[in-house]
Motif scaffolding. Structure first.
Motif, PDB file in Angstrom:
ATOM      1  N   ASP A   1       0.857  -1.191   0.000  1.00 35.32           N
ATOM      2  CA  ASP A   1       0.000   0.000   0.000  1.00 35.32           C
ATOM      3  C   ASP A   1       0.892   1.240   0.000  1.00 35.32           C
ATOM      4  O   ASP A   1       1.817   1.330   0.822  1.00 35.32           O
ATOM      5  CB  ASP A   1      -0.887  -0.008   1.245  1.00 35.32           C
ATOM      6  CG  ASP A   1      -1.802   1.189   1.288  1.00 35.32           C
ATOM      7  OD1 ASP A   1      -2.942   1.085   0.799  1.00 35.32           O
ATOM      8  OD2 ASP A   1      -1.361   2.248   1.799  1.00 35.32           O
ATOM      9  N   PRO A   2       0.649   2.224  -0.877  1.00 36.12           N
ATOM     10  CA  PRO A   2       1.510   3.403  -0.948  1.00 36.12           C
ATOM     11  C   PRO A   2       1.608   4.191   0.359  1.00 36.12           C
ATOM     12  O   PRO A   2       2.692   4.672   0.714  1.00 36.12           O
ATOM     13  CB  PRO A   2       0.883   4.261  -2.052  1.00 36.12           C
ATOM     14  CG  PRO A   2       0.058   3.327  -2.848  1.00 36.12           C
ATOM     15  CD  PRO A   2      -0.377   2.233  -1.912  1.00 36.12           C
ATOM     16  N   VAL A   3       0.514   4.315   1.091  1.00 34.62           N
ATOM     17  CA  VAL A   3       0.547   5.053   2.360  1.00 34.62           C
ATOM     18  C   VAL A   3       1.421   4.311   3.368  1.00 34.62           C
ATOM     19  O   VAL A   3       2.262   4.910   4.041  1.00 34.62           O
ATOM     20  CB  VAL A   3      -0.871   5.287   2.920  1.00 34.62           C
ATOM     21  CG1 VAL A   3      -0.825   5.854   4.337  1.00 34.62           C
ATOM     22  CG2 VAL A   3      -1.663   6.206   1.997  1.00 34.62           C
ATOM     23  N   ARG A   4       1.255   2.993   3.462  1.00 33.80           N
ATOM     24  CA  ARG A   4       2.071   2.224   4.401  1.00 33.80           C
ATOM     25  C   ARG A   4       3.545   2.239   4.000  1.00 33.80           C
ATOM     26  O   ARG A   4       4.429   2.291   4.852  1.00 33.80           O
ATOM     27  CB  ARG A   4       1.539   0.805   4.531  1.00 33.80           C
ATOM     28  CG  ARG A   4       0.212   0.758   5.274  1.00 33.80           C
ATOM     29  CD  ARG A   4      -0.169  -0.633   5.686  1.00 33.80           C
ATOM     30  NE  ARG A   4      -0.547  -1.482   4.579  1.00 33.80           N
ATOM     31  CZ  ARG A   4      -1.789  -1.634   4.139  1.00 33.80           C
ATOM     32  NH1 ARG A   4      -2.788  -0.974   4.697  1.00 33.80           N
ATOM     33  NH2 ARG A   4      -2.043  -2.456   3.148  1.00 33.80           N
ATOM     34  N   LEU A   5       3.806   2.219   2.714  1.00 35.11           N
ATOM     35  CA  LEU A   5       5.193   2.290   2.249  1.00 35.11           C
ATOM     36  C   LEU A   5       5.811   3.635   2.644  1.00 35.11           C
ATOM     37  O   LEU A   5       6.948   3.685   3.117  1.00 35.11           O
ATOM     38  CB  LEU A   5       5.247   2.083   0.738  1.00 35.11           C
ATOM     39  CG  LEU A   5       6.619   1.880   0.110  1.00 35.11           C
ATOM     40  CD1 LEU A   5       7.367   0.723   0.742  1.00 35.11           C
ATOM     41  CD2 LEU A   5       6.473   1.653  -1.383  1.00 35.11           C
ATOM     42  N   GLN A   6       5.059   4.716   2.503  1.00 34.22           N
ATOM     43  CA  GLN A   6       5.553   6.029   2.921  1.00 34.22           C
ATOM     44  C   GLN A   6       5.731   6.089   4.439  1.00 34.22           C
ATOM     45  O   GLN A   6       6.732   6.622   4.927  1.00 34.22           O
ATOM     46  CB  GLN A   6       4.589   7.133   2.480  1.00 34.22           C
ATOM     47  CG  GLN A   6       4.626   7.412   0.996  1.00 34.22           C
ATOM     48  CD  GLN A   6       3.673   8.528   0.649  1.00 34.22           C
ATOM     49  OE1 GLN A   6       2.468   8.412   0.834  1.00 34.22           O
ATOM     50  NE2 GLN A   6       4.216   9.614   0.153  1.00 34.22           N
ATOM     51  N   LEU A   7       4.776   5.560   5.179  1.00 32.34           N
ATOM     52  CA  LEU A   7       4.903   5.529   6.640  1.00 32.34           C
ATOM     53  C   LEU A   7       6.148   4.755   7.047  1.00 32.34           C
ATOM     54  O   LEU A   7       6.914   5.191   7.905  1.00 32.34           O
ATOM     55  CB  LEU A   7       3.660   4.906   7.280  1.00 32.34           C
ATOM     56  CG  LEU A   7       2.414   5.771   7.353  1.00 32.34           C
ATOM     57  CD1 LEU A   7       1.196   4.927   7.698  1.00 32.34           C
ATOM     58  CD2 LEU A   7       2.607   6.888   8.372  1.00 32.34           C
ATOM     59  N   MET A   8       6.364   3.611   6.420  1.00 33.53           N
ATOM     60  CA  MET A   8       7.530   2.792   6.747  1.00 33.53           C
ATOM     61  C   MET A   8       8.811   3.553   6.449  1.00 33.53           C
ATOM     62  O   MET A   8       9.767   3.508   7.231  1.00 33.53           O
ATOM     63  CB  MET A   8       7.470   1.491   5.935  1.00 33.53           C
ATOM     64  CG  MET A   8       8.473   0.454   6.338  1.00 33.53           C
ATOM     65  SD  MET A   8       8.121  -0.235   7.952  1.00 33.53           S
ATOM     66  CE  MET A   8       9.602   0.184   8.813  1.00 33.53           C
ATOM     67  N   SER A   9       8.832   4.272   5.343  1.00 35.83           N
ATOM     68  CA  SER A   9      10.000   5.071   4.988  1.00 35.83           C
ATOM     69  C   SER A   9      10.252   6.159   6.027  1.00 35.83           C
ATOM     70  O   SER A   9      11.402   6.389   6.428  1.00 35.83           O
ATOM     71  CB  SER A   9       9.786   5.700   3.605  1.00 35.83           C
ATOM     72  OG  SER A   9      10.831   6.589   3.299  1.00 35.83           O
ATOM     73  N   MET A  10       9.205   6.807   6.474  1.00 36.98           N
ATOM     74  CA  MET A  10       9.343   7.858   7.493  1.00 36.98           C
ATOM     75  C   MET A  10       9.848   7.278   8.812  1.00 36.98           C
ATOM     76  O   MET A  10      10.712   7.862   9.469  1.00 36.98           O
ATOM     77  CB  MET A  10       8.009   8.571   7.705  1.00 36.98           C
ATOM     78  CG  MET A  10       7.566   9.415   6.526  1.00 36.98           C
ATOM     79  SD  MET A  10       5.927  10.118   6.779  1.00 36.98           S
ATOM     80  CE  MET A  10       6.292  11.366   8.039  1.00 36.98           C
ATOM     81  N   ILE A  11       9.321   6.138   9.196  1.00 40.63           N
ATOM     82  CA  ILE A  11       9.716   5.509  10.465  1.00 40.63           C
ATOM     83  C   ILE A  11      11.166   5.037  10.385  1.00 40.63           C
ATOM     84  O   ILE A  11      11.964   5.280  11.285  1.00 40.63           O
ATOM     85  CB  ILE A  11       8.762   4.348  10.814  1.00 40.63           C
ATOM     86  CG1 ILE A  11       7.353   4.891  11.088  1.00 40.63           C
ATOM     87  CG2 ILE A  11       9.287   3.550  12.007  1.00 40.63           C
ATOM     88  CD1 ILE A  11       6.267   3.824  11.118  1.00 40.63           C
ATOM     89  N   ALA A  12      11.509   4.367   9.301  1.00 36.01           N
ATOM     90  CA  ALA A  12      12.860   3.811   9.157  1.00 36.01           C
ATOM     91  C   ALA A  12      13.926   4.895   9.043  1.00 36.01           C
ATOM     92  O   ALA A  12      15.078   4.663   9.400  1.00 36.01           O
ATOM     93  CB  ALA A  12      12.913   2.886   7.944  1.00 36.01           C
ATOM     94  N   SER A  13      13.543   6.073   8.566  1.00 37.85           N
ATOM     95  CA  SER A  13      14.529   7.139   8.388  1.00 37.85           C
ATOM     96  C   SER A  13      14.478   8.187   9.496  1.00 37.85           C
ATOM     97  O   SER A  13      15.153   9.212   9.401  1.00 37.85           O
ATOM     98  CB  SER A  13      14.325   7.816   7.031  1.00 37.85           C
ATOM     99  OG  SER A  13      13.067   8.480   6.988  1.00 37.85           O
ATOM    100  N   ALA A  14      13.726   7.925  10.548  1.00 38.01           N
ATOM    101  CA  ALA A  14      13.635   8.874  11.663  1.00 38.01           C
ATOM    102  C   ALA A  14      15.019   9.070  12.283  1.00 38.01           C
ATOM    103  O   ALA A  14      15.691   8.094  12.604  1.00 38.01           O
ATOM    104  CB  ALA A  14      12.642   8.378  12.704  1.00 38.01           C
ATOM    105  N   PRO A  15      15.437  10.314  12.454  1.00 45.11           N
ATOM    106  CA  PRO A  15      16.795  10.587  12.956  1.00 45.11           C
ATOM    107  C   PRO A  15      17.111   9.938  14.303  1.00 45.11           C
ATOM    108  O   PRO A  15      18.218   9.472  14.520  1.00 45.11           O
ATOM    109  CB  PRO A  15      16.841  12.112  13.065  1.00 45.11           C
ATOM    110  CG  PRO A  15      15.770  12.600  12.158  1.00 45.11           C
ATOM    111  CD  PRO A  15      14.723  11.538  12.144  1.00 45.11           C
ATOM    112  N   GLU A  16      16.171   9.914  15.210  1.00 45.70           N
ATOM    113  CA  GLU A  16      16.421   9.336  16.536  1.00 45.70           C
ATOM    114  C   GLU A  16      16.109   7.850  16.593  1.00 45.70           C
ATOM    115  O   GLU A  16      16.126   7.246  17.663  1.00 45.70           O
ATOM    116  CB  GLU A  16      15.596  10.076  17.603  1.00 45.70           C
ATOM    117  CG  GLU A  16      15.991  11.531  17.804  1.00 45.70           C
ATOM    118  CD  GLU A  16      15.323  12.462  16.793  1.00 45.70           C
ATOM    119  OE1 GLU A  16      14.189  12.173  16.359  1.00 45.70           O
ATOM    120  OE2 GLU A  16      15.939  13.464  16.416  1.00 45.70           O
TER     121      GLU A  16
END
Length: 116
Positions: free
Chosen positions: A39-54
């Motif tokens: 799902d595109p939204v979940r893929l974007q969410l996963m990208s945001m979570i995986a790339s979170a600075p902290e």
């Protein structure tokens, strides 16, 4: 004369991109993760979570990035949790998400072609 390629028995037309076949047990574990990421939204969410600075990110930072309701974002995040892609930690009224590195590494390994 025809331009068709003739492949003799035992001759491979291509070099394999993986060293070995994935065991059925591994496929059963990873299939829900791939389905969740379909799902595109979940893929974007996963990208945001995986790339979170902290290494983790608050749902309060995820929700405004989409033109979707809070409950819809929560549904997508629950799907990522159930697929084993993220862990969640409630702190007061907010939930913080972090990627499960081991699962992501398994997915990356499967998708990375061996160099020839």
């Amino acid at each position: 004369m025809s331009n068709q390629l003739v492949v003799l028995a035992g001759d491979a037309c291509c070099t394999p991109i993986a060293r070995e076949r994935m065991p059925a047990e591994t496929a059963a574990v990873l299939a829900p993760a791939f389905k969740a990421l379909g799902d595109p939204v979940r893929l974007q969410l996963m990208s945001m979570i995986a790339s979170a600075p902290e290494g983790e990110i608050c749902v309060c930072d995820l929700t405004p990035a989409f033109e979707l309701s809070g409950p819809t974002i929560s549904h997508h995040l629950r799907t990522l949790r159930e697929a084993g892609l993220v862990d969640a930690d409630r702190r007061g009224t907010w939930v913080y998400y972090r990627a499960r590195a081991g699962v992501l590494q398994q997915l990356a390994t499967l998708l990375t072609a061996e160099s020839a």
